[in-house]
Each structure stands twice: as C-alpha cells, then as structure tokens.
Design a protein around this motif. Structure first.
Motif, PDB file in Angstrom:
ATOM      1  N   LYS A   1       0.836  -1.201   0.000  1.00 34.81           N
ATOM      2  CA  LYS A   1       0.000   0.000   0.000  1.00 34.81           C
ATOM      3  C   LYS A   1       0.875   1.257   0.000  1.00 34.81           C
ATOM      4  O   LYS A   1       1.679   1.455   0.910  1.00 34.81           O
ATOM      5  N   VAL A   2       0.663   2.094  -1.010  1.00 32.75           N
ATOM      6  CA  VAL A   2       1.375   3.370  -1.090  1.00 32.75           C
ATOM      7  C   VAL A   2       0.367   4.490  -0.866  1.00 32.75           C
ATOM      8  O   VAL A   2      -0.705   4.495  -1.487  1.00 32.75           O
ATOM      9  N   VAL A   3       0.699   5.408   0.023  1.00 34.85           N
ATOM     10  CA  VAL A   3      -0.131   6.601   0.200  1.00 34.85           C
ATOM     11  C   VAL A   3       0.681   7.804  -0.274  1.00 34.85           C
ATOM     12  O   VAL A   3       1.819   7.999   0.159  1.00 34.85           O
TER      13      VAL A   3
ATOM     14  N   GLY B   1      -6.647   2.939 -11.767  1.00 33.53           N
ATOM     15  CA  GLY B   1      -6.812   2.149 -10.543  1.00 33.53           C
ATOM     16  C   GLY B   1      -6.199   2.813  -9.323  1.00 33.53           C
ATOM     17  O   GLY B   1      -5.883   2.142  -8.331  1.00 33.53           O
ATOM     18  N   ILE B   2      -6.016   4.135  -9.404  1.00 27.85           N
ATOM     19  CA  ILE B   2      -5.481   4.884  -8.254  1.00 27.85           C
ATOM     20  C   ILE B   2      -6.657   5.338  -7.382  1.00 27.85           C
ATOM     21  O   ILE B   2      -7.599   5.957  -7.882  1.00 27.85           O
ATOM     22  N   LYS B   3      -6.598   5.019  -6.095  1.00 25.75           N
ATOM     23  CA  LYS B   3      -7.665   5.434  -5.180  1.00 25.75           C
ATOM     24  C   LYS B   3      -7.370   6.845  -4.680  1.00 25.75           C
ATOM     25  O   LYS B   3      -6.237   7.327  -4.798  1.00 25.75           O
ATOM     26  N   TYR B   4      -8.387   7.487  -4.109  1.00 25.60           N
ATOM     27  CA  TYR B   4      -8.166   8.845  -3.593  1.00 25.60           C
ATOM     28  C   TYR B   4      -9.044   9.112  -2.392  1.00 25.60           C
ATOM     29  O   TYR B   4     -10.077   8.467  -2.190  1.00 25.60           O
ATOM     30  N   GLU B   5      -8.597  10.074  -1.614  1.00 23.16           N
ATOM     31  CA  GLU B   5      -9.302  10.484  -0.401  1.00 23.16           C
ATOM     32  C   GLU B   5      -9.206  12.008  -0.351  1.00 23.16           C
ATOM     33  O   GLU B   5      -8.100  12.564  -0.238  1.00 23.16           O
ATOM     34  N   THR B   6     -10.356  12.696  -0.471  1.00 22.50           N
ATOM     35  CA  THR B   6     -10.338  14.164  -0.408  1.00 22.50           C
ATOM     36  C   THR B   6     -10.678  14.626   1.006  1.00 22.50           C
ATOM     37  O   THR B   6     -11.031  13.820   1.869  1.00 22.50           O
ATOM     38  N   PHE B   7     -10.574  15.931   1.232  1.00 22.94           N
ATOM     39  CA  PHE B   7     -10.729  16.500   2.574  1.00 22.94           C
ATOM     40  C   PHE B   7      -9.856  15.732   3.558  1.00 22.94           C
ATOM     41  O   PHE B   7     -10.328  15.211   4.579  1.00 22.94           O
ATOM     42  N   PHE B   8      -8.581  15.613   3.248  1.00 19.84           N
ATOM     43  CA  PHE B   8      -7.650  14.875   4.107  1.00 19.84           C
ATOM     44  C   PHE B   8      -6.507  15.812   4.484  1.00 19.84           C
ATOM     45  O   PHE B   8      -5.623  16.107   3.678  1.00 19.84           O
ATOM     46  N   ASN B   9      -6.546  16.331   5.715  1.00 18.89           N
ATOM     47  CA  ASN B   9      -5.480  17.191   6.241  1.00 18.89           C
ATOM     48  C   ASN B   9      -4.804  16.444   7.380  1.00 18.89           C
ATOM     49  O   ASN B   9      -5.443  16.145   8.401  1.00 18.89           O
TER      50      ASN B   9
ATOM     51  N   GLU C   1      -9.785  15.129   9.672  1.00 21.65           N
ATOM     52  CA  GLU C   1     -11.188  14.815   9.389  1.00 21.65           C
ATOM     53  C   GLU C   1     -11.590  13.449   9.940  1.00 21.65           C
ATOM     54  O   GLU C   1     -12.742  13.032   9.775  1.00 21.65           O
ATOM     55  N   GLY C   2     -10.620  12.708  10.529  1.00 21.19           N
ATOM     56  CA  GLY C   2     -10.955  11.463  11.204  1.00 21.19           C
ATOM     57  C   GLY C   2     -10.760  10.201  10.396  1.00 21.19           C
ATOM     58  O   GLY C   2     -11.246   9.140  10.783  1.00 21.19           O
ATOM     59  N   VAL C   3     -10.038  10.274   9.281  1.00 21.55           N
ATOM     60  CA  VAL C   3      -9.803   9.090   8.450  1.00 21.55           C
ATOM     61  C   VAL C   3      -8.391   8.572   8.709  1.00 21.55           C
ATOM     62  O   VAL C   3      -7.435   9.363   8.756  1.00 21.55           O
ATOM     63  N   THR C   4      -8.251   7.255   8.879  1.00 20.29           N
ATOM     64  CA  THR C   4      -6.934   6.638   9.057  1.00 20.29           C
ATOM     65  C   THR C   4      -6.670   5.669   7.900  1.00 20.29           C
ATOM     66  O   THR C   4      -7.535   4.862   7.554  1.00 20.29           O
ATOM     67  N   LEU C   5      -5.482   5.787   7.319  1.00 19.32           N
ATOM     68  CA  LEU C   5      -5.082   4.913   6.215  1.00 19.32           C
ATOM     69  C   LEU C   5      -3.844   4.119   6.626  1.00 19.32           C
ATOM     70  O   LEU C   5      -2.926   4.667   7.249  1.00 19.32           O
TER      71      LEU C   5
END
Lengths: 76, 379
Positions: B149-151, B213-221, B236-240
């Motif tokens: 997994k690459v972020v 096939g690239i995933k994305y997550e917006t509103f991520f600070n 914003e409360g998201v963990t990857l």
C-alpha cells in the motif's frame, strides 16, 4: 486576544480559497478568525462543508459587492 | 550618489531579477551609478523541479546543480552570507557573519522551506522528494519496494502544486515498469474536496485516476503519522494504512522573514499587482516569499521577476512605475513517465489544460535544461 485575518482570494484559481484558509488556520491561535473573500461561488459551499468535517466554526457567510465571503473561527 | 539594490535570496526569483537588471542597466552599473548585491545561502544553485525525476532514476544528480557565481552576471556582487535580520525601517540587512548591508531598493526572495516536523511522526514515517536528501531516500525506498500500500499525501501549503499529481502518475508507471503494480495500491490524499486546487485539473485527473486504478481520499489534512503502526490519520478522522508513505510536507517561508517581524509563517504581506511589501515603496517581494494567494511555483517566480525587473529599471532610469503583475502562472504537468500536458492562467483567465501528449513531455524534458537560460535572464 483573538484576531480576525482577511484573505483576499478573489481571482485566485490556485491554490484557491479553501487551501488558503487551511494554510492560514495553521498559523493562528484557537479562537482567531479568518475572513476569506472569493469570486468562486463554490467557496460558500466548500468552506462550511470542510469546517463542519474538521470541527472549526463557520461564523457567517454570504455575498456582497459581487464576491462571496466566509468567516471561520479556529476551534482546535 | 550610487543607488544600491539588495537582493536577499539566491533562488530562481532572486537570480532572474539580478541577471535581468544587469541586462538592462549594465552601463549604469559600470559607471558606478547602480550596484546590485545578492545575499545567498549557498554556493550552488539547484534546479528544484528536477528533483521529481530523482526517485525514479530519470535524472543524474549533477544535472540539478550549477555554481551560483557562474550563473550570475559578473557585475553582480554575490555573498554567501545568509540574512539574519531584515530591518525595513532602518533600510538595512544584517547577515549571519555580522556584515550589514544598506539599500535603496530591497528585493525579498527568500523562498519557502519544508516543515514536516510540524506534523507528529511525519519526519520519521514519510518519504518526500522536495529536497535532495529526501529524494535520495525515496529512491532507495522505491528500489527496495516489492509491492504493497502506497499513500501519496498532500499537505497545505505547498509549492509546485502540480507535482503531487506528477508524483502519483509517475509512481504508477514506475511500479508497472518494476513489475509490482499488480501487488500494489496507490491512495492519493488531498486537503480540499476535489483532487486538485485547479478545478479543470481536478476534472481531468479524476477519470485518469479511476482508469489507472489509483484510489483517492479528499478533505484529508494530516493530523499525525504513526511510523510504528504505519498509519496516517487526518484531522477529518480518516486513518489509512501504508507500506510506503510519500508526502508533500507542509511549507513555511524563511525563518528570517518571521523573525524580522515581516510576516507570519515567513510569508510577506504583498500587493498582488505591484509586488511591493504592504506599507513599503522600496521593498519588492518575489516568488514563494509573498503571501499572495497564488501558486508557489517556479513559473510564478519567473513572471513576477520579469515585472519586478521592469519596475526597478523604470524607477531607476525614468522615475516612474512601469507595469503591474497580472497573476500569470504556467506549469508543465507530467502525466506519467512518457506523457505530459500544461496549464496556464492569470488573475482574469481561468485554467484550461489540454490533452496529455508525448510531445509536451519531451518539451518539459527540454525545459529541464532551458531552465538555466531562464535563471540567466535570457529566456
């Protein structure tokens, strides 16, 4: 004592009003406010949506003299 | 009485201004009517956009550097002596060595810097390519990477706003070439509610990411990185989860700016048209150093520098203002390892990127060398 900073992002396409707001809030104290001015209609929708997600407060928003404005208070 | 122009900063903005002035007023400098002094922080000048290619092994490190003295016109006085205090009331700059320089006109071109340390765990847990050391470490990490997994994580504010997209698409091509794409997954995170600050670019890259096939997550600070657990968490409360974290760290301006009381975060409040420091008529601000809500990018610095040159020359030789900055920005966008496009806009013209092509990618590669003509004030 809290302060209000004005960011005039009218005519700014990149990085745009919300990105400017996010950057500005990082430099302010809890309780300080930012008033952002924008000619991008999406600002009036995007900024309150983001502040609600992240836990800051939208104090007021609207349009005047051909542009939109949003005032945000840093809450954390 | 000789007029003294003092330029603080030896990056692209300061270098173009110094060389551009020399091209227009060299006779005045030779006569001793004008002097140009630059205060830099390094003997070498780095082509920063070239760092994009370092992690992928597509450029040799020595191509990134030139001796600053050799780029500068010989009429320019150049000192490697970082500014320690800037006194715009007393019209003087004090350097780390203790030397003091007065001026008639001051140009602030001190640039921006990475501050990963402002986010807990980021410096320990993430890779980046916005400086040479980081790009080398990212190159080593990619060489060892065998899938996972690459972020790709973008933070505000940052310079070169198309670079995060370039990194993402180039990374995908790189992993394909390496033969590990089928065992990998890229997730791109962005601070606002779309995939890029420029709406037309966001509209272009969303289907391009979907197709790739690239995933994305917006509103991520980013709130924090946990290097042990290998997780990154947003405000914003998201963990990857990640196996490899590539970040564009948040930026600030130079410490000498904030420590001299010239602007919070190192950004100088600047008139968006005149490029003068607010409250001054003898202090120009150029490039990343301004607080203007516009892209922090080399092309911005270039177009601003051209405006500053014209106005300084006009003020010195004709005693009048020449022209205002129109907000022009032009950026190449690498859309993979073999294709590219470009985007331009100004205060009145919205951006409208064209379809990616191999030809524009080749032109970008050519510009990687043409840059040195820009720095010399020739292009």
């Amino acid at each position: 004592m809290s302060e209000r900073r004005i960011i005039d992002a009218r005519g700014s396409y990149c990085p745009g009003p919300l990105m400017e707001l996010i950057a500005a809030l990082k430099l302010l104290q809890v309780g300080d406010e930012v008033e952002i001015l924008s000619t991008d209609q999406g600002t009036a929708r995007d900024v309150p949506e983001w502040t609600a997600k992240v836990g800051h407060e939208t104090v007021e928003s609207g349009d005047k003299d051909g542009h939109w404005y949003v005032v945000v208070r840093k809450m954390k | 009485m000789s007029k003294k122009i003092l330029i603080v900063g030896g990056g692209l903005a300061g270098t173009i201004i110094a060389n551009g002035l020399c091209r227009q007023i060299s006779s005045d400098i030779r006569k001793g009517d004008v002097s140009i002094t630059m205060l830099g922080t390094s003997e070498t000048h780095m082509y920063q956009p070239g760092l994009l290619y370092v992690p992928f092994g597509k450029i040799r490190e020595r191509e990134l550097f030139r001796q600053q003295r050799k780029i500068l016109n010989k009429l320019i006085i150049f000192h490697v002596d970082p500014a320690a205090n800037i006194d715009v009331e007393g019209k003087q700059v004090t350097c780390a060595s203790g030397a003091v320089y007065g001026y008639d006109y001051l140009v602030l071109a001190t640039g921006s810097r990475l501050v990963p340390e402002t986010i807990p765990g980021m410096a320990e847990g993430a890779h980046w390519l916005y400086d040479l050391d980081g790009a080398r470490k990212m190159r080593d990490a990619l060489a060892e990477f065998s899938g996972g997994k690459v972020v790709v994580n973008v933070n505000a504010p940052h310079k070169c706003p198309v670079a995060p997209l370039e990194i993402t698409f180039m990374l995908k091509d790189f992993l394909e070439e390496k033969g590990v794409w089928d065992k990998s997954q890229i997730t791109y995170t962005y601070p606002i509610g779309r995939l890029h600050a420029l709406e037309p670019v966001a509209e272009w890259c969303k289907p391009a990411m979907d197709e790739s096939g690239i995933k994305y997550e917006t509103f991520f600070n980013t709130r924090e990185v946990d290097p042990q657990a290998k997780t990154i968490t947003s405000e914003e409360g998201v963990t990857l989860d990640y196996d490899l974290l590539v970040t564009i760290p948040p930026h600030r301006g130079a410490e000498v700016i904030s420590e001299s009381g010239l602007g919070d975060g190192g950004w100088v409040p600047t008139d968006r048209n005149k490029l003068l420091r607010e409250g001054s008529n003898d202090v120009f601000v150029c490039g990343d150093t301004t607080n203007i809500p516009i892209s922090k990018a080399g092309s911005t610095a270039h177009f601003e520098a051209d405006t500053v040159i014209d106005n300084l020359v006009s003020l010195l030789t004709e005693g009048r203002w020449a022209r205002n900055y129109d907000g022009k920005v032009f950026c190449f966008v690498e859309t993979g390892l073999k294709t590219g496009t470009y985007v331009w806009f100004d205060y009145k013209t919205p951006p409208n990127p064209g379809a990616p092509s191999q030809m524009i990618h080749w032109f970008k590669l050519a510009y990687n060398r043409l840059y040195w003509l820009s720095a010399r004030g020739l292009l």
